[in-house]
Design an enzyme around this catalytic site. Structure first.
Site, PDB file in Angstrom:
ATOM      1  N   LYS A  12       0.868  -1.185   0.000  1.00  0.00           N
ATOM      2  CA  LYS A  12       0.000   0.000   0.000  1.00  0.00           C
ATOM      3  C   LYS A  12       0.897   1.224   0.000  1.00  0.00           C
ATOM      4  O   LYS A  12       1.702   1.419   0.918  1.00  0.00           O
ATOM      5  CB  LYS A  12      -0.892  -0.006   1.237  1.00  0.00           C
ATOM      6  CG  LYS A  12      -2.003   1.015   1.189  1.00  0.00           C
ATOM      7  CD  LYS A  12      -2.984   0.761   0.054  1.00  0.00           C
ATOM      8  CE  LYS A  12      -4.331   0.307   0.516  1.00  0.00           C
ATOM      9  NZ  LYS A  12      -5.145  -0.199  -0.607  1.00  0.00           N
ATOM     10  N   THR A  57      -3.435  -5.345   0.480  1.00  0.00           N
ATOM     11  CA  THR A  57      -2.868  -4.010   0.733  1.00  0.00           C
ATOM     12  C   THR A  57      -3.807  -3.213   1.636  1.00  0.00           C
ATOM     13  O   THR A  57      -3.373  -2.354   2.391  1.00  0.00           O
ATOM     14  CB  THR A  57      -2.615  -3.238  -0.577  1.00  0.00           C
ATOM     15  OG1 THR A  57      -3.847  -2.953  -1.218  1.00  0.00           O
ATOM     16  CG2 THR A  57      -1.710  -4.022  -1.511  1.00  0.00           C
ATOM     17  N   ARG A 173     -13.220  18.489  15.388  1.00  0.00           N
ATOM     18  CA  ARG A 173     -12.561  17.887  14.230  1.00  0.00           C
ATOM     19  C   ARG A 173     -11.253  18.617  13.981  1.00  0.00           C
ATOM     20  O   ARG A 173     -10.990  19.667  14.576  1.00  0.00           O
ATOM     21  CB  ARG A 173     -13.463  17.986  12.994  1.00  0.00           C
ATOM     22  CG  ARG A 173     -13.705  19.405  12.532  1.00  0.00           C
ATOM     23  CD  ARG A 173     -14.447  19.493  11.193  1.00  0.00           C
ATOM     24  NE  ARG A 173     -14.594  20.886  10.784  1.00  0.00           N
ATOM     25  CZ  ARG A 173     -15.095  21.277   9.625  1.00  0.00           C
ATOM     26  NH1 ARG A 173     -15.521  20.403   8.751  1.00  0.00           N
ATOM     27  NH2 ARG A 173     -15.188  22.563   9.319  1.00  0.00           N
ATOM     28  N   GLN A 214     -15.916  28.370   6.212  1.00  0.00           N
ATOM     29  CA  GLN A 214     -16.432  29.650   5.710  1.00  0.00           C
ATOM     30  C   GLN A 214     -16.310  30.723   6.792  1.00  0.00           C
ATOM     31  O   GLN A 214     -15.924  31.868   6.527  1.00  0.00           O
ATOM     32  CB  GLN A 214     -17.915  29.499   5.306  1.00  0.00           C
ATOM     33  CG  GLN A 214     -18.152  28.695   4.030  1.00  0.00           C
ATOM     34  CD  GLN A 214     -18.315  27.198   4.259  1.00  0.00           C
ATOM     35  OE1 GLN A 214     -17.771  26.633   5.201  1.00  0.00           O
ATOM     36  NE2 GLN A 214     -19.042  26.537   3.376  1.00  0.00           N
ATOM     37  N   HIS A 242      -9.438  17.533   4.313  1.00  0.00           N
ATOM     38  CA  HIS A 242     -10.200  16.682   5.228  1.00  0.00           C
ATOM     39  C   HIS A 242      -9.306  15.700   5.971  1.00  0.00           C
ATOM     40  O   HIS A 242      -8.426  15.067   5.390  1.00  0.00           O
ATOM     41  CB  HIS A 242     -11.251  15.885   4.455  1.00  0.00           C
ATOM     42  CG  HIS A 242     -12.209  16.742   3.693  1.00  0.00           C
ATOM     43  ND1 HIS A 242     -13.075  17.624   4.305  1.00  0.00           N
ATOM     44  CD2 HIS A 242     -12.439  16.878   2.367  1.00  0.00           C
ATOM     45  CE1 HIS A 242     -13.803  18.243   3.387  1.00  0.00           C
ATOM     46  NE2 HIS A 242     -13.423  17.810   2.202  1.00  0.00           N
TER      47      HIS A 242
HETATM   48  O1  LIG Z   1     -16.192  23.855   7.057  1.00  0.00           O
HETATM   49  C1  LIG Z   1     -16.861  23.174   6.279  1.00  0.00           C
HETATM   50  N1  LIG Z   1     -17.678  23.782   5.387  1.00  0.00           N
HETATM   51  C2  LIG Z   1     -18.441  23.084   4.500  1.00  0.00           C
HETATM   52  O2  LIG Z   1     -19.192  23.684   3.699  1.00  0.00           O
HETATM   53  C3  LIG Z   1     -18.360  21.680   4.537  1.00  0.00           C
HETATM   54  N2  LIG Z   1     -18.961  20.700   3.827  1.00  0.00           N
HETATM   55  C4  LIG Z   1     -18.494  19.526   4.310  1.00  0.00           C
HETATM   56  O3  LIG Z   1     -18.831  18.388   3.865  1.00  0.00           O
HETATM   57  N3  LIG Z   1     -17.614  19.737   5.308  1.00  0.00           N
HETATM   58  C5  LIG Z   1     -17.510  21.073   5.474  1.00  0.00           C
HETATM   59  N4  LIG Z   1     -16.764  21.832   6.325  1.00  0.00           N
END
Ligand SMILES: O=c1[nH]c(=O)c2[nH]c(=O)[nH]c2[nH]1
Length: 287
Positions: A12, A57, A173, A214, A242
């Protein structure tokens, strides 16, 4: 004519892992990229398709995450040795393991936050200037690839939920992005030093308890505009890098926001402009 199987290996490549270690409110992060390549009794899988000797893997990837949770990740050499020894000792069909690890260095963002980090180097400073025969001049300064991460202080919930929603709401998160920011200077007065605007962006990122990227975008723009009256508009492109919590329950391990899969694509892309109510017309500044 007869043919034979030559040298071969399989594994992997590039298992991206971020591990967060909490020391009270001070967090430490380890950001690594692990590639395994195994060889041994692989004659059958190539010649007949029997997978009896194959450690998938996918399992190799799981091992990386599970071992990170179980044993931690300190020196990458030790973690690589741990994995390599396991492959060879636990699976008789595997005779040789190559484990390669890259580690990405992060620095703390100076200030109050103990969970905010900026990646070493890599960012690029930019500017675009226009000037025409009528004496009109615009200056836009900026940066790209300023990579930052908060290991806590970020939530995301309350969004639209319908039959296509699988995302789980979260109150804790990792928030990470590679900032592209461009700021437009009003008039031709003195421009704020690049380093000070960069500092505003980092401070706002670190100090904002974020309910969405945002919201963080807006806070970063607002910080620049309220600190530097000479700047009239800031435009951002913020990829949401992510980090998904790895489900380690199939291996009997808990995972209290400790071991994350750092995905590279697809990614959310949050773009926006923050500007003064009375910002002068941009003209050709953004062209
Ligand atoms: O901060 C975020 N804004 C989003 O618009 C969004 N959409 C998502 O799936 N995760 C997140 N996280």
């Amino acid at each position: 004519m007869t043919v034979k199987l030559g040298p071969n290996r399989y594994g992997k490549a590039e298992t991206r892992l971020v591990r967060v270690v909490r020391d009270g409110t001070t967090h430490h992060i380890k950001d690594i990229n692990v590639s395994s390549a195994l060889s041994g009794d692989m004659e059958e899988v190539h010649r007949t398709g029997s997978n009896a000797a194959v450690l998938p893997t996918d399992t190799q990837k799981n091992l990386v995450y599970a071992f990170a949770r179980k044993h931690g990740v300190e020196e990458i050499e030790d973690f690589a040795l741990l994995l390599a020894r396991h492959y060879v000792s636990a699976y008789p069909s595997i005779h040789h393991a190559r484990v390669e690890i890259e580690e990405y260095a992060w620095n703390r963002i100076p200030g109050r936050s103990r969970h905010s980090f900026v990646r070493d180097g890599g960012e690029v400073r930019t500017c675009v200037v226009h000037h025409d025969g009528d004496g009109r001049t615009t200056v836009v300064s900026g940066l790209t690839d300023l990579v930052v991460l908060n290991s806590t202080g970020s939530e995301f919930h309350g969004y639209i939920v319908d039959e296509y929603t699988t995302l789980r709401p979260t109150t804790d998160r990792i928030l990470a992005t590679a900032v592209t920011a461009r700021w437009r200077h009003a008039g031709d007065g003195e421009r704020p030093p690049y380093a000070r605007v960069r500092e505003c962006l980092l401070d706002a990122f670190a100090q904002t308890h974020s309910l969405s990227l945002q919201q963080t975008l807006y806070a970063m723009g607002e910080r620049v505009l309220t600190t530097w009256p000479q700047v009239c508009e800031v435009r951002f492109a913020l990829p949401n890098k992510h980090h998904f919590l790895v489900d380690l329950s199939p291996f009997g391990l808990d995972n209290e926001n400790e071991v994350f899969y750092a995905a590279d694509r697809p990614y959310g892309l949050i773009e926006g402009s923050v500007l003064r109510e009375d910002a002068p017309d941009a003209g050709f500044a953004w062209e």
